[in-house]
Scaffold this active site. Structure first.
Site, mmCIF file in Angstrom:
data_model
loop_
_atom_site.group_PDB
_atom_site.id
_atom_site.type_symbol
_atom_site.label_atom_id
_atom_site.label_comp_id
_atom_site.label_asym_id
_atom_site.label_seq_id
_atom_site.Cartn_x
_atom_site.Cartn_y
_atom_site.Cartn_z
ATOM 1 N N GLU A 1 39.112 -38.549 -6.318
ATOM 2 C CA GLU A 1 40.115 -37.729 -5.991
ATOM 3 C C GLU A 1 39.986 -37.564 -4.289
ATOM 4 O O GLU A 1 40.069 -36.666 -3.746
ATOM 5 C CB GLU A 1 40.199 -36.351 -6.771
ATOM 6 C CG GLU A 1 40.550 -36.558 -8.371
ATOM 7 C CD GLU A 1 40.743 -35.296 -8.898
ATOM 8 O OE1 GLU A 1 40.850 -34.223 -8.183
ATOM 9 O OE2 GLU A 1 41.122 -35.170 -9.950
ATOM 10 N N GLU B 1 40.324 -39.582 -15.427
ATOM 11 C CA GLU B 1 40.323 -37.956 -16.016
ATOM 12 C C GLU B 1 41.767 -37.790 -16.632
ATOM 13 O O GLU B 1 42.918 -37.990 -15.948
ATOM 14 C CB GLU B 1 40.168 -37.394 -14.719
ATOM 15 C CG GLU B 1 38.540 -37.390 -14.269
ATOM 16 C CD GLU B 1 38.300 -36.329 -13.134
ATOM 17 O OE1 GLU B 1 39.053 -35.082 -13.278
ATOM 18 O OE2 GLU B 1 37.459 -36.697 -12.145
#
Ligand code: AHR
Length: 496
Positions: A175, A296
């Site tokens: 991220e 994820e």
């Protein structure tokens, strides 16, 4: 009762279903690593060198193909040298992202590799780009993989593992548009190239480098990242990983029928994400050398009362099980595009497989879905059509729709696995199931359901939601089956 039709077409192959689609993810967050995996050698909880045996046994049963670690957000604030060497000498750090928990570093690289071996999963390590350096990451790779007598390889040996770990999967940050450094796509693209330059591989293990993709279905991130990355011989990227969470409707255990539909509707947004991200990738990678990954995903409910809000502990109901099943079905229907997916997270965090409470451990409804879907791993995905009435429900003042039945099909070793979700909260659906140009001779059918759409397992009632298995006497090329409301069904049919 509503009637429907399912047509499976073995003559329309999609691709081999990469087992890594049923991958997992464990972060230093809440009770995932500490309590969930690591209890220490002196714990009264039965353990194998500090790793709890009940969790190992439960996870092993799922044949987990791959496990991502150490984060998540934690990864970009993790320095791997903190987690090697004698445990008593390891530094105590503050876990920046997850409630400022004190991180003992008792669970580091060697413990992670040992855990992966115990459960039978391949390790996938996510490196630190946000607060780390290319040198730190290349040294970690050398430490893990180099077979010769370099100082780092010998240090690994001195720490108990002379044989290289052979870690193939490496994430270049997590991220990086957020907790991984707040980069814009161009800046991350430049960082990615710099890091990847120093990750040529050490020894016999060919590295599979995974770049950080967008949050959800954001084509802008993807385009700008690949524009920056450019083409050419020096472009080293094997996988590109998006993240997508189904934010809650209601709470983990309290929701109306409409909120049941709302969450399932959000789960289905994974399908346009896969299609559109792959379409953008195809523009930069027409030969499809780069794998699309979702490393994820899962449900994300509000903090459970009485739990630390940053520890992300949540219960897991039949609704979560349907989200898992529908999402795995999407990945399997797109087996030609998706090469890996990692549900968040394995133990005690978000959409977990198992929950622990001191010495007690339970498996969740999501665990049972993974168990039921195992035989899809490595199967030949084939096209299946689900024709059933749609479910209409109110969403933000408008009418939204969900397919009544959805699923996926694959064939391996002469056995067809067909998984089917009936998303209807209250109505059973009777369906005629056809297999084109093939016949079968019996098999088995397993169903996960409950009369209560909120049903879940607790430490007091650990088997409230468990699959029921029956023999299927179905022979021939057609049979009729009633799918109970709010259910996941897996058929395993022996092809004649
Ligand atoms: O899975 C929990 C967190 O969600 C991860 O640390 C982060 O990558 C994502 O935002």
């Amino acid at each position: 009762m509503a009637t429907a039709r399912i047509v499976v077409s073995p003559e329309e192959p999609i691709a081999t279903i990469n087992p890594n689609i049923q991958g997992h993810f464990a972060e230093h967050l809440g009770g995932c690593i500490y309590d969930g995996i690591w209890v220490g050698e002196d714990s009264p909880i039965p353990n194998d060198g500090g790793i709890r045996t009940d969790v190992v046994q439960a996870l092993r049963r799922l044949s987990p193909p791959v496990l991502r670690w150490p984060g998540g957000c934690f990864a970009d604030d993790y320095h791997w040298r903190d987690g090697i060497g004698p445990r008593e000498g390891r530094p105590r750090r503050v876990n920046l992202w997850w409630g400022e928990a004190l991180e003992s570093n008792a669970f580091g690289t060697h413990e992670f590799i040992r855990f992966c071996r115990l459960i039978g999963a391949q390790p996938y390590i996510c490196g630190n780009v946000g607060s780390g350096s290319p040198a730190e990451l290349r040294n970690w790779v050398e430490y893990c993989n180099f077979p010769g007598d370099s100082t780092l390889a010998m240090e690994r040996g001195a720490n108990g593992s002379p044989e290289p770990f052979g870690v193939k999967y490496w994430g270049v940050g997590n991220e990086n548009w957020g907790c991984g450094g707040s980069f814009c796509p161009e800046d991350y693209g430049a960082e990615y190239k710099r890091f990847a330059t120093y990750l040529p591989g050490f020894g016999d293990t060919e590295l599979y480098l995974i770049a950080c993709g967008p949050s959800g279905n954001n084509p802008d991130w993807t385009r700008r990242f690949f524009d920056k990355l450019g083409q050419g011989r020096r472009r080293r990227i094997h996988g590109f990983a998006a993240h997508y969470y189904c934010r809650t409707a209601g709470t983990a255990t309290e929701y109306t029928v409409d909120q049941w539909y709302e969450l399932l509707h959000r789960a289905l947004l994974m399908e346009p994400l896969v299609i559109q991200q792959r379409a953008v990738l195809d523009g930069y990678d027409p030969d499809r050398q780069i794998g699309l990954i979702v490393d994820e995903w899962g449900t994300w409910h509000p903090p459970a009362p009485g739990r630390h809000p940053r520890h992300l502990w949540q219960q897991n109901t039949l609704r979560d099980a349907l989200v898992a099943a529908m999402t795995l079905d999407i990945f399997q229907r797109h087996a030609d595009k998706v090469v890996m997916a990692n549900i968040a997270q394995t133990i005690n965090v978000l959409q977990a497989m198992v929950l622990t409470d001191g010495p007690r451990m339970i498996t969740t409804p999501t665990y049972h879905v993974y168990d039921m879907y195992q035989t899809h791993q490595g199967g030949q995905g084939v096209r299946a059509r689900f024709e059933a009435d749609e479910i209409a429900f109110p969403l933000a003042g408008e009418e939204a729709r969900l397919p009544g039945l959805s699923g996926s099909a694959s064939i391996k070793d002469g056995v067809m696995t067909l998984t089917v979700v009936n998303a209807h909260a209250t109505a059973a659906i009777e369906a005629d199931v056809f297999v084109r140009q093939a016949e079968w001779r019996g098999g088995s059918v397993v169903t996960l359901t409950d009369d209560d759409i909120h049903a879940h397992n607790t430490f007091e009632t650990p088997e409230a939601v468990t699959p029921a298995e029956a023999r299927s006497e179905a022979n021939g090329a057609q049979f009729r089956h009633t799918f109970p409301p709010a259910s996941v069904t897996a058929f395993r049919l022996r092809l004649a």
